[in-house]
Write a protein that holds these residues in place. Structure first.
Motif, short mmCIF file in Angstrom:
data_model
loop_
_atom_site.label_atom_id
_atom_site.label_comp_id
_atom_site.label_asym_id
_atom_site.label_seq_id
_atom_site.Cartn_x
_atom_site.Cartn_y
_atom_site.Cartn_z
N LEU A 133 43.83 32.72 21.88
CA LEU A 133 44.09 31.75 22.95
C LEU A 133 43.13 31.91 24.12
O LEU A 133 42.86 30.95 24.84
CB LEU A 133 45.54 31.88 23.43
N ASP A 134 42.60 33.11 24.32
CA ASP A 134 41.60 33.29 25.38
C ASP A 134 40.39 32.39 25.13
O ASP A 134 39.88 31.73 26.04
CB ASP A 134 41.14 34.75 25.44
N ALA A 135 39.95 32.36 23.88
CA ALA A 135 38.79 31.55 23.52
C ALA A 135 39.09 30.05 23.62
O ALA A 135 38.18 29.24 23.79
CB ALA A 135 38.33 31.88 22.10
N ALA A 136 40.39 29.70 23.54
CA ALA A 136 40.80 28.30 23.64
C ALA A 136 41.06 27.88 25.09
O ALA A 136 41.48 26.75 25.34
CB ALA A 136 42.06 28.07 22.80
N GLY A 137 40.81 28.78 26.03
CA GLY A 137 40.97 28.43 27.44
C GLY A 137 42.24 28.93 28.09
O GLY A 137 42.42 28.78 29.31
N PHE A 138 43.12 29.54 27.32
CA PHE A 138 44.37 30.09 27.87
C PHE A 138 44.19 31.59 28.10
O PHE A 138 44.85 32.42 27.47
CB PHE A 138 45.53 29.82 26.91
N ASP A 139 43.31 31.92 29.01
CA ASP A 139 42.88 33.31 29.16
C ASP A 139 43.46 34.01 30.39
O ASP A 139 43.06 35.12 30.73
CB ASP A 139 41.35 33.39 29.21
N GLN A 140 44.42 33.38 31.05
CA GLN A 140 45.00 33.95 32.26
C GLN A 140 46.40 34.49 31.98
O GLN A 140 47.21 33.84 31.33
CB GLN A 140 45.08 32.89 33.37
N ARG A 141 46.68 35.70 32.49
CA ARG A 141 48.02 36.28 32.39
C ARG A 141 48.56 36.47 33.80
O ARG A 141 47.80 36.65 34.75
CB ARG A 141 47.97 37.64 31.67
N ARG A 142 49.85 36.43 33.94
CA ARG A 142 50.47 36.56 35.25
C ARG A 142 51.52 37.67 35.24
O ARG A 142 52.31 37.77 34.31
CB ARG A 142 51.15 35.25 35.65
N THR A 143 51.51 38.47 36.29
CA THR A 143 52.60 39.43 36.50
C THR A 143 53.54 38.93 37.59
O THR A 143 54.66 39.42 37.73
CB THR A 143 52.05 40.81 36.88
#
Length: 315
Positions: free
Chosen positions: A110-120
């Motif tokens: 998913l990082d390569a698909a543009g969903f590369d952000q994680r949230r705490t």
């Protein structure tokens, strides 16, 4: 990594070479790891591999192990047999493999698909994005039989948590646990729930305007409010819940209404699930009180909802 696993990945991705990258995270209780694999000669630069390997010292007959083992088989079945839509995005499954006490899931990165952000931690607008994902997911599977999945989804489902129930102190909630579970299970409007819809299982795009979800070990049937309360509890503290939950629920139901089949009696659906909101939170409270009674998610807001449910059951 075993050669047979490397061959599986190369074939599934149409790649000529691969190299194992960084560990993304270990699996719960030492049951394996999630890694990124870099590819050459493929239209995908990388994939994510979930490698399950049961610990050698695990007691194979205890409730915890049996639940975890089943969860990985269900997740594999989910990825092979179910699909969603862009408004409730999940990673594509490229290959699965199971052999004895090892399993392999080869998933889209998913990082390569543009969903590369994680949230705490998140702002309210990002919670709304996650609720939008849940609403469209629940609408898509409304009335769908959870074939091959958990008959009742969520990792804290009462039937799969006898040890935690036994550990609870005697009291009204422990006595009412079965009635709360039955009320949720017998609701008229059922869907497929993610089952572990915490903030950590959502992957954001840059700017947080869209999300995809991962980790479907506890996907199964049930009331959509189970996912909603779990997400909110992973994002907000008790005082924030008191202030923000009404508006966030309004947003969820607005998104749900926009996505459900127009033949659905939405007024009845919204009324039932609104009532189930407190029952779903009390159900999760029951699990926490048996698993980790000092958990931060047990707060005045959750206890307020639990007490509300207990009063209803006494009437």
């Amino acid at each position: 990594m075993k050669q047979e696993y490397q061959d599986l990945i190369l074939q599934a991705c149409g790649a000529s070479k691969m190299s194992v990258g960084a560990n993304i995270q270990p699996l719960w209780s030492g049951y394996g790891k999630i890694i990124r694999v870099h590819l050459e000669g493929s239209d995908r630069p990388s994939v994510v591999v979930k490698h399950v390997k049961f610990p050698n010292d695990t007691e194979r007959t205890d409730h915890s192990h049996m639940r975890k083992a089943k969860s990985y088989h269900i997740e594999s079945h989910w990825y092979k047999n179910y699909s969603t839509k862009p408004s409730c995005r999940i990673p594509a499954c490229l290959a699965t493999h199971s052999c004895g006490e090892e399993m392999l899931l080869v998933l889209e990165d998913l990082d390569a698909a543009g969903f590369d952000q994680r949230r705490t931690s998140v702002k309210e607008r990002e919670i709304r994005v996650c609720l939008r994902w849940l609403a469209h997911f629940h609408a898509l599977f409304l009335g769908v039989d959870p074939e091959g999945l958990w008959p009742v989804g969520t990792y804290w489902h009462l039937e799969t948590r006898p040890d935690e129930l036994e550990s609870m102190e005697d009291g009204k909630l422990k006595t009412a646990a079965g009635d709360i579970d039955s009320t949720l299970n017998e609701c008229h409007f059922k869907t497929i729930v993610h089952g572990d819809a915490k903030l950590a299982n959502f992957c954001f795009t840059q700017g947080g305007r869209d999300v995809a979800a991962v980790d479907f070990q506890y996907v199964g049937g049930g009331c959509g409010m189970k996912d909603v309360i779990y997400l909110l509890g992973s994002c907000l503290e008790g005082r924030e819940c008191q202030k923000k939950v009404p508006g966030l629920l309004t947003h969820y139901f607005k998104e749900l209404k926009s996505s459900v089949n127009k033949e659905v009696d939405f007024a009845a659906l919204e009324a039932e699930w609104t009532e189930m909101f407190a029952f779903a939170w009390a159900d999760f409270d029951r699990f926490l009180l048996g698993w980790m009674p000092g958990h931060l998610k047990i707060n005045f807001y959750s206890q307020q909802l639990t007490n509300e449910v207990l009063r209803k059951l006494e009437q």
